[in-house]
Design an enzyme around this catalytic site. Sequence first.
Site, short mmCIF file in Angstrom:
data_model
loop_
_atom_site.label_atom_id
_atom_site.label_comp_id
_atom_site.label_asym_id
_atom_site.label_seq_id
_atom_site.Cartn_x
_atom_site.Cartn_y
_atom_site.Cartn_z
N HIS A 96 0.94 -1.20 -0.08
CA HIS A 96 0.00 0.05 0.18
C HIS A 96 1.10 1.14 0.06
CE1 HIS A 96 1.05 -0.61 4.11
NE2 HIS A 96 0.82 0.54 4.59
N ASP A 98 0.42 5.06 1.97
CA ASP A 98 -0.63 5.34 2.91
C ASP A 98 -1.66 6.24 2.73
OD1 ASP A 98 1.15 4.10 4.74
OD2 ASP A 98 2.57 5.66 5.12
N HIS A 253 4.84 0.39 0.22
CA HIS A 253 5.40 -0.47 0.95
C HIS A 253 4.66 -1.58 1.83
CE1 HIS A 253 3.74 2.92 3.49
NE2 HIS A 253 4.07 2.05 4.49
N ARG A 268 5.63 6.74 13.51
CA ARG A 268 5.51 7.27 12.21
C ARG A 268 5.04 8.73 12.36
NH1 ARG A 268 1.26 4.74 8.22
NH2 ARG A 268 -0.13 6.60 8.91
#
Length: 311
Positions: A96, A98, A253, A268
């Site tokens: 995917h 983000d 990723h 993150r």
Amino acid sequence: MPISLDVSKLGATIGAVVHGVRLGRDLHPGIVDAIGSALLEHKVIFFREQHHLDDDEQIAVARLLGVPTIAHPTVTSRGDTVLGIDSRFDRANSWHSDVTFVDRIPKASLLRAVTLPAYGGSTVFANTEAAYDQLPPALKALAENLWATHTNLYDYAGGHPESGVSDQTRSYRAEFESSYYETEHPVVRVHPETGKRVLLLGHFVKRFVGLGSSESASLFTVLQNRITRLENTVRWSWQLGDIAMWDNRATQHYGVADYDDQFRFLSRVTLAGDVPVDVHGQSSRVVAGDATHYSGVVSPGVVAAGPVRAA
């Protein structure tokens, strides 16, 4: 005079390690610019030995490079600006980019290793610009005229069995889907900084606009497999103190869930981006959901101003 970084490439199409930079809020503007350039060139860059960073300092570094979003459009229980990637709740073991279910797709993310398993838990990144460039002309022509519907109903656990799912994971999924988002994005978008064409797909895609579910599934497989060809990927084995930064507009990723029941936690911070535009100049279209609380629409090159907020 522009500052040059000490950079070691990890592969022909994606990935590089940046040496000799101590990340922090006091980074020289020339180094900040060089990091931005390296990110555009290599798609994902890595920094070792950044043990001094905490959440506040990670946010401060992010603010030098752009405008941080809130942690997530729907998952709000685990932080304000920093999202904990916590193996007790979720394992992002599918390809995917983000938050593509909103119209304002994030520009980039900064991910910091906090707690790591004794083995496994690497992250693989793929170059969606290279994938587009490698398409034969017929597939390029097709992809450039396709649009896809992205939604948050297909979360990180999509396609995996429910048996053995913990109450914590079920609670996370319910929060992930607590507000519904649906956006139509072009399958080929023009990168707002490089002007290059990139494929915009990943696991939040529900279907292609105007196509049935069977046709959509078959075509998705053809195009998505181009992105994840091994030649277009790099696999990063995490060490404590590592920071990864990736251009979310030109990559996908996959967090590899190969560490059994060990605990894994990474922090993150995400940078706000713009609304994708296709090769014909048409912008992405919101079908459902309002993401204005998540972030503004940020033009390339804009960085944050004002005090840094703690997560």
